[in-house]
Design a protein around this motif. Structure first.
Motif, PDB file in Angstrom:
ATOM      1  N   HIS A 159      10.851 -16.499   3.464  1.00  0.00           N
ATOM      2  CA  HIS A 159       9.710 -15.585   3.345  1.00  0.00           C
ATOM      3  C   HIS A 159       9.713 -14.877   1.998  1.00  0.00           C
ATOM      4  O   HIS A 159      10.748 -14.766   1.340  1.00  0.00           O
ATOM      5  CB  HIS A 159       9.679 -14.573   4.495  1.00  0.00           C
ATOM      6  CG  HIS A 159      10.793 -13.572   4.471  1.00  0.00           C
ATOM      7  ND1 HIS A 159      11.978 -13.767   5.126  1.00  0.00           N
ATOM      8  CD2 HIS A 159      10.913 -12.375   3.843  1.00  0.00           C
ATOM      9  CE1 HIS A 159      12.773 -12.738   4.919  1.00  0.00           C
ATOM     10  NE2 HIS A 159      12.160 -11.887   4.145  1.00  0.00           N
TER      11      HIS A 159
ATOM     12  N   MET B 197       7.623 -11.421  -0.225  1.00  0.00           N
ATOM     13  CA  MET B 197       6.852 -10.177  -0.083  1.00  0.00           C
ATOM     14  C   MET B 197       6.082  -9.944  -1.369  1.00  0.00           C
ATOM     15  O   MET B 197       6.697  -9.638  -2.399  1.00  0.00           O
ATOM     16  CB  MET B 197       7.809  -9.032   0.235  1.00  0.00           C
ATOM     17  CG  MET B 197       8.658  -9.322   1.487  1.00  0.00           C
ATOM     18  SD  MET B 197       9.804  -7.982   1.954  1.00  0.00           S
ATOM     19  CE  MET B 197       8.672  -6.915   2.847  1.00  0.00           C
TER      20      MET B 197
ATOM     21  N   THR C 219       3.782 -10.020   3.712  1.00  0.00           N
ATOM     22  CA  THR C 219       4.987 -10.805   3.911  1.00  0.00           C
ATOM     23  C   THR C 219       4.516 -12.191   4.328  1.00  0.00           C
ATOM     24  O   THR C 219       3.842 -12.334   5.354  1.00  0.00           O
ATOM     25  CB  THR C 219       5.853 -10.210   5.042  1.00  0.00           C
ATOM     26  OG1 THR C 219       6.137  -8.845   4.749  1.00  0.00           O
ATOM     27  CG2 THR C 219       7.142 -10.994   5.197  1.00  0.00           C
TER      28      THR C 219
ATOM     29  N   ASN D 179       8.187 -14.068  -5.339  1.00  0.00           N
ATOM     30  CA  ASN D 179       8.756 -13.016  -4.499  1.00  0.00           C
ATOM     31  C   ASN D 179       8.840 -11.682  -5.245  1.00  0.00           C
ATOM     32  O   ASN D 179       9.223 -11.635  -6.397  1.00  0.00           O
ATOM     33  CB  ASN D 179      10.152 -13.448  -4.033  1.00  0.00           C
ATOM     34  CG  ASN D 179      10.606 -12.681  -2.806  1.00  0.00           C
ATOM     35  OD1 ASN D 179       9.814 -12.010  -2.139  1.00  0.00           O
ATOM     36  ND2 ASN D 179      11.880 -12.775  -2.492  1.00  0.00           N
ATOM     37  N   TYR D 180       8.470 -10.604  -4.571  1.00  0.00           N
ATOM     38  CA  TYR D 180       8.463  -9.253  -5.161  1.00  0.00           C
ATOM     39  C   TYR D 180       7.575  -9.194  -6.400  1.00  0.00           C
ATOM     40  O   TYR D 180       7.891  -8.507  -7.359  1.00  0.00           O
ATOM     41  CB  TYR D 180       9.902  -8.790  -5.501  1.00  0.00           C
ATOM     42  CG  TYR D 180      10.741  -8.572  -4.280  1.00  0.00           C
ATOM     43  CD1 TYR D 180      10.385  -7.616  -3.329  1.00  0.00           C
ATOM     44  CD2 TYR D 180      11.897  -9.325  -4.047  1.00  0.00           C
ATOM     45  CE1 TYR D 180      11.162  -7.414  -2.198  1.00  0.00           C
ATOM     46  CE2 TYR D 180      12.678  -9.118  -2.923  1.00  0.00           C
ATOM     47  CZ  TYR D 180      12.308  -8.160  -2.008  1.00  0.00           C
ATOM     48  OH  TYR D 180      13.073  -7.960  -0.897  1.00  0.00           O
TER      49      TYR D 180
ATOM     50  N   HIS E  63       4.984  -4.975  -5.208  1.00  0.00           N
ATOM     51  CA  HIS E  63       4.976  -6.128  -4.301  1.00  0.00           C
ATOM     52  C   HIS E  63       4.217  -5.710  -3.045  1.00  0.00           C
ATOM     53  O   HIS E  63       3.357  -4.834  -3.119  1.00  0.00           O
ATOM     54  CB  HIS E  63       6.408  -6.588  -4.025  1.00  0.00           C
ATOM     55  CG  HIS E  63       7.251  -5.595  -3.305  1.00  0.00           C
ATOM     56  ND1 HIS E  63       7.704  -4.423  -3.897  1.00  0.00           N
ATOM     57  CD2 HIS E  63       7.705  -5.564  -2.029  1.00  0.00           C
ATOM     58  CE1 HIS E  63       8.424  -3.732  -3.024  1.00  0.00           C
ATOM     59  NE2 HIS E  63       8.421  -4.398  -1.873  1.00  0.00           N
TER      60      HIS E  63
ATOM     61  N   ALA F 220       3.784  -6.101   1.673  1.00  0.00           N
ATOM     62  CA  ALA F 220       4.378  -6.462   2.957  1.00  0.00           C
ATOM     63  C   ALA F 220       3.314  -6.495   4.043  1.00  0.00           C
ATOM     64  O   ALA F 220       2.323  -5.776   3.984  1.00  0.00           O
ATOM     65  CB  ALA F 220       5.459  -5.459   3.355  1.00  0.00           C
ATOM     66  N   THR F 221       3.542  -7.362   5.011  1.00  0.00           N
ATOM     67  CA  THR F 221       2.887  -7.251   6.302  1.00  0.00           C
ATOM     68  C   THR F 221       3.835  -6.458   7.180  1.00  0.00           C
ATOM     69  O   THR F 221       4.964  -6.894   7.419  1.00  0.00           O
ATOM     70  CB  THR F 221       2.667  -8.639   6.935  1.00  0.00           C
ATOM     71  OG1 THR F 221       1.941  -9.458   6.011  1.00  0.00           O
ATOM     72  CG2 THR F 221       1.909  -8.526   8.243  1.00  0.00           C
TER      73      THR F 221
ATOM     74  N   GLU G 163       9.377  -5.703   8.790  1.00  0.00           N
ATOM     75  CA  GLU G 163       8.850  -6.087   7.478  1.00  0.00           C
ATOM     76  C   GLU G 163       8.943  -7.590   7.235  1.00  0.00           C
ATOM     77  O   GLU G 163       8.297  -8.129   6.346  1.00  0.00           O
ATOM     78  CB  GLU G 163       9.569  -5.324   6.364  1.00  0.00           C
ATOM     79  CG  GLU G 163      11.023  -5.717   6.190  1.00  0.00           C
ATOM     80  CD  GLU G 163      11.696  -5.022   5.006  1.00  0.00           C
ATOM     81  OE1 GLU G 163      11.675  -3.784   4.971  1.00  0.00           O
ATOM     82  OE2 GLU G 163      12.237  -5.715   4.144  1.00  0.00           O
ATOM     83  N   SER G 164       9.770  -8.268   8.021  1.00  0.00           N
ATOM     84  CA  SER G 164       9.958  -9.719   7.890  1.00  0.00           C
ATOM     85  C   SER G 164      10.662 -10.194   9.147  1.00  0.00           C
ATOM     86  O   SER G 164      11.085  -9.380   9.967  1.00  0.00           O
ATOM     87  CB  SER G 164      10.810 -10.032   6.655  1.00  0.00           C
ATOM     88  OG  SER G 164      12.186  -9.813   6.929  1.00  0.00           O
TER      89      SER G 164
END
Lengths: 133, 133, 133, 133, 133, 133
Positions: free
Chosen positions: B9, B11, B31, B67-68, F28, F30-31, F120-121
């Motif tokens: 995954h 983010m 995410t 990522n990030y 960045h 997030a879901t 968050e993941s």
């Protein structure tokens, strides 16, 4: 195409031969969550692909000889690596046989395809899909 | 057909252009749980589709530059909406390239199809599936 | 109380001694999904319970000697059944040690409680929760 | 092929006719988690398969007449068993109609295939997949 | 505190009385995924909280009279709303009785607490936790 | 103690200040899957902890100002790191306020505790649990 899929799980030990497997060459184990999907072009007169109760029973019958076993000690697997991929086809062959023998409660000729999915962890899984006939 | 699928995954932040996106036109994020399935007609001599360790590594290598990150600031994505659908194909292209370059530990010609699935939330996901060759 | 929880997994073989275990007395195996929750009364100056990156690293360090192993062959486990429950406390003790040694990137005295959850299958799991101090 | 899939759920009562159903011949019920996947050969100018917001809305509109209902009392279902399989096609037909009427925010001709998956429990699910045109 | 938790599921119909329930006042149904956690201060001589096989059996025995039933027709529930919350305590009482009668394969006095969790959908669940003694 | 828990999700962008965050110092996103559990010693006359419909509505109301936003631009969060942990308490405070104002459809005095969990993941989550009064 319609499909019905049922799931069960087994807990096994095994080891692999081949440098590609790295630390998995040592004896280790896995919880395999096994899903069996039966696919048909049409529903039967009851409105189902197959009797889901029989699907659970047949899957359990196929998995039972593997459950709580060290796969390295099962003669049938003596010369193979019982990888997740290998097991998808092993289960497929058994299920396809059951379908061909009309053990799913429906004329096996009406089941076109089976897909067997085996999840070995939250981040890795394998499947095998092929026509039954 | 056999398949092996691995998941990871990332983010990320991004925004979309177009009235169809409503509130998602604002800078927001996600995410993304990304799954890569490699499909082949047969297993290799080790009994695998591809080396699962390499599959994880290649997927991580493909995802790492995202990522990030704020995807809006990555030059490659300057003129596109980095929708979940768009990213499935972006990841597919990178993975297909790795397969064609034999970076999965198997003759790339033996990998027929890749499917990339990206889940953005518990209730929405997208995928892209295509032949490698 | 605040908590942060991270998860990882291991694939192990083992067997149990005692009639209560039925078929699980044979050598078999499991994928254990291990979650470690660190709990604190307050957040630190960065707004976190512990550095989540360090939490992942410490958990991996604790799990690494077990991963891809036959637990029956690890001297430390010679006289015990490495049940799911037993392993929750084994992991707890290692994590509590890491907290007490300030290896989570925060004064260990500020971490009050750890809970370790181990899922052995989609339908069974165990956990151990206790104060660190 | 690209796909976008959205999920929702309904809570219904029903009963089945036919000895094959065993105890499910009695009035019972289910939480059905319904996923609708829309597939297209290419993305539109916005970089999407369909407007995901509209996809959620259309799915909810299709499911709403079934939610919190005893399906045995809905005239349309009077002569059928509302099995999980049957419902996958019922939902498919409604969604295909919406696509053909351009209600997904894209020229319906550009949506090639729909797959509807209905999960009835953690261990059983069904799906129906067919071309829209 | 140690805990072992096992899960099973039932498929039931029911209706609720009271304006607060809105559309759920109509006869509808649910798949309830029921998890039973047994908690103890220490493991027994076998290294377990309770025999997990017995835990599955006892849970199934408790759920069996509810499975494939219309709860509105069960005399015991005549004067109550069989809400998800209500059922958590109903299952708790049955399990606590089994523990007190030493039916879990361990001196019931050594089981301190039971928690019953019932998930009605991917987005809603309830639990009841209390001491056994 | 009884509990009822409902879940929803948001998609946000943000960045963190502090070397401990490593690459997450960059913008960045997030879901966040947010679950709110309301706990009470007893059920009300309807057999519920709180009206689950209102619980969903109140949770959505609390999450709405954060959804599809860059949290760095929300004045209230100007001087803090909007970590997963921080957000659990932020949501807790809003929900506790709603309970105290009797907005859950039950005398707020009868709700004892709230726990807010934010995932968050698939491998990391945080929660905050505290008495309402």
């Amino acid at each position: 195409m319609f499909a019905v899929e049922v799931s069960d799980h087994i807990m096994i030990a095994h080891s692999f031969r081949g440098a590609v497997f790295g630390p998995a060459q040592a004896l280790h184990g896995a919880t395999f969550v096994v899903s069996a999907a039966f696919m048909a072009e049409s529903l039967d007169a009851n409105g189902i692909v197959v009797d889901i109760g029989r699907a659970f029973d047949v899957l359990k019958t196929v998995l039972n000889p593997l459950n709580y076993r060290n796969l390295d000690e099962i003669p049938e697997f003596k010369d193979v690596n019982t990888t997740t991929e290998y097991l998808t086809k092993h289960v497929f062959e058994q299920l396809a046989g059951a379908v061909r023998d009309d053990r799913l409660g429906r004329n096996g000729r009406e089941i076109a395809v089976i897909r067997v999915t085996v999840a070995e962890s939250p981040s890795a899984r394998a499947w095998y899909e092929a026509p039954v006939w």
